[in-house]
Design a protein around this motif. Structure first.
Motif, PDB file in Angstrom:
ATOM      1  N   ARG A 113      11.941   1.349   9.647  1.00 39.52           N
ATOM      2  CA  ARG A 113      10.813   0.668   9.020  1.00 39.52           C
ATOM      3  C   ARG A 113      10.132  -0.302   9.984  1.00 39.52           C
ATOM      4  NH1 ARG A 113      10.285   0.577   3.690  1.00 39.52           N
ATOM      5  NH2 ARG A 113       9.871  -1.647   3.627  1.00 39.52           N
ATOM      6  N   ALA A 167       7.884   1.838  11.933  1.00 36.57           N
ATOM      7  CA  ALA A 167       6.733   2.202  11.113  1.00 36.57           C
ATOM      8  C   ALA A 167       5.760   1.039  10.941  1.00 36.57           C
ATOM      9  CB  ALA A 167       7.210   2.687   9.743  1.00 36.57           C
ATOM     10  N   GLY A 168       6.277  -0.171  11.078  1.00 38.66           N
ATOM     11  CA  GLY A 168       5.422  -1.341  10.848  1.00 38.66           C
ATOM     12  C   GLY A 168       5.525  -1.840   9.420  1.00 38.66           C
ATOM     13  N   LEU A 169       6.541  -1.386   8.703  1.00 36.34           N
ATOM     14  CA  LEU A 169       6.717  -1.815   7.315  1.00 36.34           C
ATOM     15  C   LEU A 169       7.598  -3.052   7.230  1.00 36.34           C
ATOM     16  CD1 LEU A 169       7.204   1.716   5.722  1.00 36.34           C
ATOM     17  CD2 LEU A 169       5.140   0.323   5.701  1.00 36.34           C
ATOM     18  N   ILE A 216       1.431   6.750  13.076  1.00 37.35           N
ATOM     19  CA  ILE A 216       2.789   7.194  12.805  1.00 37.35           C
ATOM     20  C   ILE A 216       2.801   7.791  11.409  1.00 37.35           C
ATOM     21  CG2 ILE A 216       5.019   6.244  12.097  1.00 37.35           C
ATOM     22  CD1 ILE A 216       4.874   4.430  14.544  1.00 37.35           C
ATOM     23  N   PHE A 222       9.314  10.015   3.305  1.00 38.05           N
ATOM     24  CA  PHE A 222      10.227   9.139   2.582  1.00 38.05           C
ATOM     25  C   PHE A 222      11.247   9.940   1.790  1.00 38.05           C
ATOM     26  CE2 PHE A 222       6.482   6.642   3.334  1.00 38.05           C
ATOM     27  CZ  PHE A 222       6.952   5.366   3.544  1.00 38.05           C
ATOM     28  N   GLN A 223      12.354   9.269   1.499  1.00 39.42           N
ATOM     29  CA  GLN A 223      13.411   9.902   0.716  1.00 39.42           C
ATOM     30  C   GLN A 223      12.895  10.359  -0.651  1.00 39.42           C
ATOM     31  OE1 GLN A 223      16.831   7.406   0.217  1.00 39.42           O
ATOM     32  NE2 GLN A 223      17.958   8.937  -0.915  1.00 39.42           N
ATOM     33  N   SER A 224      12.054   9.522  -1.253  1.00 38.56           N
ATOM     34  CA  SER A 224      11.530   9.863  -2.585  1.00 38.56           C
ATOM     35  C   SER A 224      10.259  10.702  -2.487  1.00 38.56           C
ATOM     36  CB  SER A 224      11.229   8.580  -3.346  1.00 38.56           C
ATOM     37  OG  SER A 224      10.164   7.902  -2.731  1.00 38.56           O
ATOM     38  N   ALA A 245       7.390  10.064  -2.054  1.00 35.84           N
ATOM     39  CA  ALA A 245       6.272   9.124  -2.182  1.00 35.84           C
ATOM     40  C   ALA A 245       4.921   9.819  -2.215  1.00 35.84           C
ATOM     41  CB  ALA A 245       6.322   8.088  -1.048  1.00 35.84           C
ATOM     42  N   TYR A 293       1.332  10.975  -3.870  1.00 32.20           N
ATOM     43  CA  TYR A 293       0.394  10.298  -4.769  1.00 32.20           C
ATOM     44  C   TYR A 293       0.269  11.145  -6.035  1.00 32.20           C
ATOM     45  CZ  TYR A 293      -0.640   8.583  -0.089  1.00 32.20           C
ATOM     46  OH  TYR A 293      -0.518   8.103   1.183  1.00 32.20           O
ATOM     47  N   ASN A 308      -3.333  14.939  -1.524  1.00 31.50           N
ATOM     48  CA  ASN A 308      -2.244  14.241  -0.846  1.00 31.50           C
ATOM     49  C   ASN A 308      -2.305  14.461   0.652  1.00 31.50           C
ATOM     50  OD1 ASN A 308       0.190  12.863  -2.298  1.00 31.50           O
ATOM     51  ND2 ASN A 308      -0.596  14.385  -3.725  1.00 31.50           N
ATOM     52  N   ARG A 324       2.167  16.615   4.528  1.00 32.56           N
ATOM     53  CA  ARG A 324       1.307  15.446   4.593  1.00 32.56           C
ATOM     54  C   ARG A 324       1.497  14.716   5.923  1.00 32.56           C
ATOM     55  NH1 ARG A 324       1.933  10.904  -0.007  1.00 32.56           N
ATOM     56  NH2 ARG A 324       3.831  10.459   1.141  1.00 32.56           N
ATOM     57  N   ASP A 341      12.965   9.338   6.717  1.00 33.32           N
ATOM     58  CA  ASP A 341      13.993   8.505   6.124  1.00 33.32           C
ATOM     59  C   ASP A 341      14.770   9.311   5.086  1.00 33.32           C
ATOM     60  OD1 ASP A 341      15.572   6.468   5.357  1.00 33.32           O
ATOM     61  OD2 ASP A 341      13.991   5.197   4.551  1.00 33.32           O
TER      62      ASP A 341
END
Lengths: 418, 324
Positions: A52, A55-57, A82, A86-88, A90, A92, A100, A152, A164
């Protein structure tokens, strides 16, 4: 495409009560252009936090992250070029698959609608989701959503891919399939990729190199086989490999490893490597242990044991053995570390899963695991001898947990990446 | 049999009423009772509103005009001619004529306030929930405190404030524009501002409840996709909160439309150019000669009509929104 470099990166979280938690401690990593690097470690080891930060998060407490030589510490996430899976997933939920996939291009580039549409269709074709473009994410299966999430990321053609735990929500079969597909895709696109997982199998099979993290600290970086055959310390040795490496707590007396139930003389070059260290841990991989049903053929390198359980896998049998007199297989050093970890697991929530394979400490260690050919047959409760070949042993310093000696590989040159 | 779930009666419907379990019958009886309980006041109001003065005097409030109870079977006296004689739509016309001015005024401040509350509430909730910054908790606390300020506590500061600001004087040039009048629209503007300010906190909390369930990873994905704060709101958060907008529209519209205290404070009189529907309704049918009940009933229906229309318009999305 880019070369990513993490230079002594540290992340400290300040809790609400003012206490500080070091999530990532002085991590230095150099990821080559087009390389597939897997960050692996148990829950709460800081691997997701590291990702993260790239990623800049998350902000970086200390150190520098560079992309192609440019420091990106203060570049906002949206300008880093970048893409992250994500695991989920994520996705839209209110946009179609097409929406998306084109969102990133619309937001981050000046491309015209036609060009965007063309790229989206291309990437969708590559991911095999060309016929799903007008569906909403809620109409897709988990595997299809996973493909959309990857699509995506791909369509953006970013400098770096971050992933991730992207496969952890898939069922076992699909996961194995996506594993190969992801590797093929990464080879084809040749984009620098950092992949986070807690699953050592994914790390071993997918990475060009793997970086093993524990408690925020980098333990070892190397090719999968390097980490497997030449672990730098007890943690790596126990984390990589399934079933895990067996460990025996022993003392060193003039080149002989002593436990109250056995004595194991070391070959001369190993003895010299461990000279001067009294408290040692002997490590041996399950597949290196030979079972000797005929106890009269016991020699210096055999230990008597009783078969506890045999798990037939078809191609091989996993044999659980109890050592005579319940020899010490305990690892107090790591048990302590584990207990301490419990209090400062800060990104466990982020990483979601806790079935890390590295849970070597804290549990009963009186069992030795051996894997043998599927055609060899043993009975539960049978008394036998186990032979630990001297060229397959790893020896660790019990106090510092550093590896003092790793196994010899007769054919080291034949194994690429070691 | 009595313990069987109600669904089973459907499959055995060939048996007809005999198969209806006692329990199900009980449910329906209870439902019927509730329907009567809730609808009777409405029915009574409607019956009263279509009666002439004589009709009101000579029939029970909840019965048709020209109907009376008797002590002989069938216990009701009914005569078509009398009914027609005692029925009139005059009260509805009167009510509409008197209230239409107030309805227009109420619309003029209710619609803008409702929309502004929803938009500002949604944006504030976004900033307080899906964006991280220092001092957030303190600002949120202010919003929450705003919900609990009682109306009574603000009426005096409110009149003082608008007396001090004096929109009529300060924005003088605007009131000279066509379709605007100096007597009417400054007060309307005051009401818009007041209702918007008063509605924002509760709207913020409603939106925040929804945004807290939104996936962080999705917002982060949008950030990595190159979208800034505003673009994430516009393209991700806003479209996903449409159901909540319906909830807020219905809730705020009803709230502001029915509001009385601000109207009394800021408009003051029902004969004012800017009088709201609630203000005029309060005076409707009240005279020295007595209360004109049919007119008051008709007025109540006319005044409530817009809220019912809003409910019907947003019902689908509303149901989706309350499920969030």
């Amino acid at each position: 495409m880019a070369r990513a470099k993490l230079d002594e990166v540290t992340k400290i979280f300040t809790e609400d009560d003012g206490s500080e938690v070091v999530a990532v401690d002085d991590v230095t990593l150099d990821i080559d252009d087009g390389e597939f690097l897997v960050l692996v470690g148990p829950s709460g080891c800081g691997k997701s936090t590291t990702l993260r930060m790239v990623a800049g998060l998350e902000t970086i407490t200390d150190g520098e992250i560079r992309l192609d030589g440019t420091v990106i510490n203060d570049v906002p996430a949206k300008d880093r070029d970048i893409a992250m899976v994500f695991q989920s997933y994520a996705l839209y939920p209110h946009m179609s698959v097409r929406g998306n996939m084109s969102f990133g291009l619309e937001e981050s580039t000046n491309l015209g609608d036609d060009e965007i549409a063309k790229r989206v269709e291309e990437s969708a074709g590559m991911m095999g989701i060309g016929d799903l473009l007008d569906r909403k994410p809620s109409d897709l299966s988990g595997g299809q959503q996973q493909r959309v999430a990857l699509g995506r990321a791909i369509v953006r053609d970013p400098a770096v891919f971050l992933m991730d735990e992207p496969l952890s929500n898939l069922d076992a079969k699909l996961r194995a399939q996506m594993r190969t597909e992801l590797q093929r895709l990464q080879n084809e696109l040749d984009v620098t990729t950092i992949y986070v997982t807690h699953d050592q199998t994914e790390a071993m099979t997918m990475g060009d190199r793997i970086a093993i993290l524990d408690d925020g600290e980098l333990q070892q970086v190397g090719t999968p086989l390097e980490c497997y055959h030449r672990p730098k310390n007890l943690f790596v040795a126990g984390f990589i490999g399934d079933p895990p490496m067996n460990f025996l707590q022993v003392t060193n007396e003039d080149g002989t490893l002593i436990d109250h139930s056995f004595e194991y003389p070391l070959p001369p070059q190993v003895a010299s490597a461990v000279e001067g260290t009294d408290s040692l841990v002997l490590g041996v991989r399950p597949e290196d242990i030979e079972l000797e049903p005929d106890q009269s053929r016991a020699d210096d390198h055999t230990i008597s044991a009783t078969i506890d359980v045999v798990e037939p896998m078809g191609d091989e049998n996993v044999v659980y053995l109890r050592l005579a007199d319940g020899a010490t297989v305990a690892r107090p050093d790591l048990a302590e570390q584990d207990a301490a970890e419990g209090t400062d697991v800060n990104d466990a929530a982020v990483e979601g899963s806790d079935d890390a394979k590295g849970g070597i400490a804290g549990e009963s260690r009186s069992t030795i695991i051996a894997t043998i050919g599927g055609m060899q047959h043993f009975d539960d409760g049978q008394d036998i001898s186990i032979r630990i070949p001297p060229d397959a042993i790893h020896v660790f310093d019990a106090d510092s947990t550093e590896a003092l000696h790793n196994r010899t590989l007769q054919d080291a040159d034949a194994v690429p990446g070691i | 049999m009595t313990t069987a779930p109600p669904q089973e009666t459907d499959s055995t419907s060939s048996d007809g009423i005999r198969a209806l379990p006692l329990r199900t019958a009980g449910y329906y009886l209870l439902l019927l009772g509730l329907v009567v309980f809730y609808l009777l006041p409405m029915e009574t109001g409607f019956m009263t509103s279509i009666k002439t003065a004589v009709g009101v005097r000579e029939s029970l409030p909840f019965l048709l005009p020209g109907t009376d109870l008797s002590f002989q079977i069938p216990f009701v006296e009914f005569d078509v001619d009398t009914m027609l004689e005692q029925t009139t739509d005059e009260k509805w016309r009167d009510a509409y004529d008197t209230l239409s001015r107030g309805m227009v005024n109420s619309m003029l401040f209710t619609i803008p306030s409702t929309i502004l509350c929803a938009i500002f509430g949604s944006m504030a909730a976004y900033g307080l929930t899906l964006v991280k910054w220092r001092g957030q908790v303190f600002v949120l606390a202010l919003f929450i405190a705003g919900i609990f300020i009682p109306y009574q506590a603000v009426i005096i500061p409110l009149t003082e404030l608008y007396g001090f600001i004096d929109l009529q004087y300060r924005l003088g040039a605007i009131w000279a524009l066509p379709f605007l009048s100096e007597e009417r629209h400054p007060t309307i503007l005051e009401l818009i501002i007041t209702h918007t300010a008063y509605g924002i906190p509760i709207c913020t909390v409603l939106f925040r409840a929804q945004y807290q369930t939104m996936s962080w990873e999705m917002i982060e994905a949008a950030r990595l996709d190159g979208a800034g704060l505003w673009r994430i709101y516009r393209r991700i958060v806003l479209p996903l909160s449409i159901p909540m907008f319906s909830v807020v529209f219905i809730f705020q519209f009803t709230q502001i439309w029915n509001e009385f205290l601000f109207s009394v404070t800021l408009i003051r009189s029902s004969v004012d150019e800017a009088a709201s529907v609630t203000l005029i309704l309060g005076q409707l049918g009240q005279a020295i000669e007595g209360t004109d009940f049919p007119l008051r009933m008709a007025g109540a229906f006319v005044a409530a009509a817009p809220t019912i229309v809003v409910y019907i318009l947003f019902t689908d999305k509303f149901a989706e929104g309350v499920r969030v």
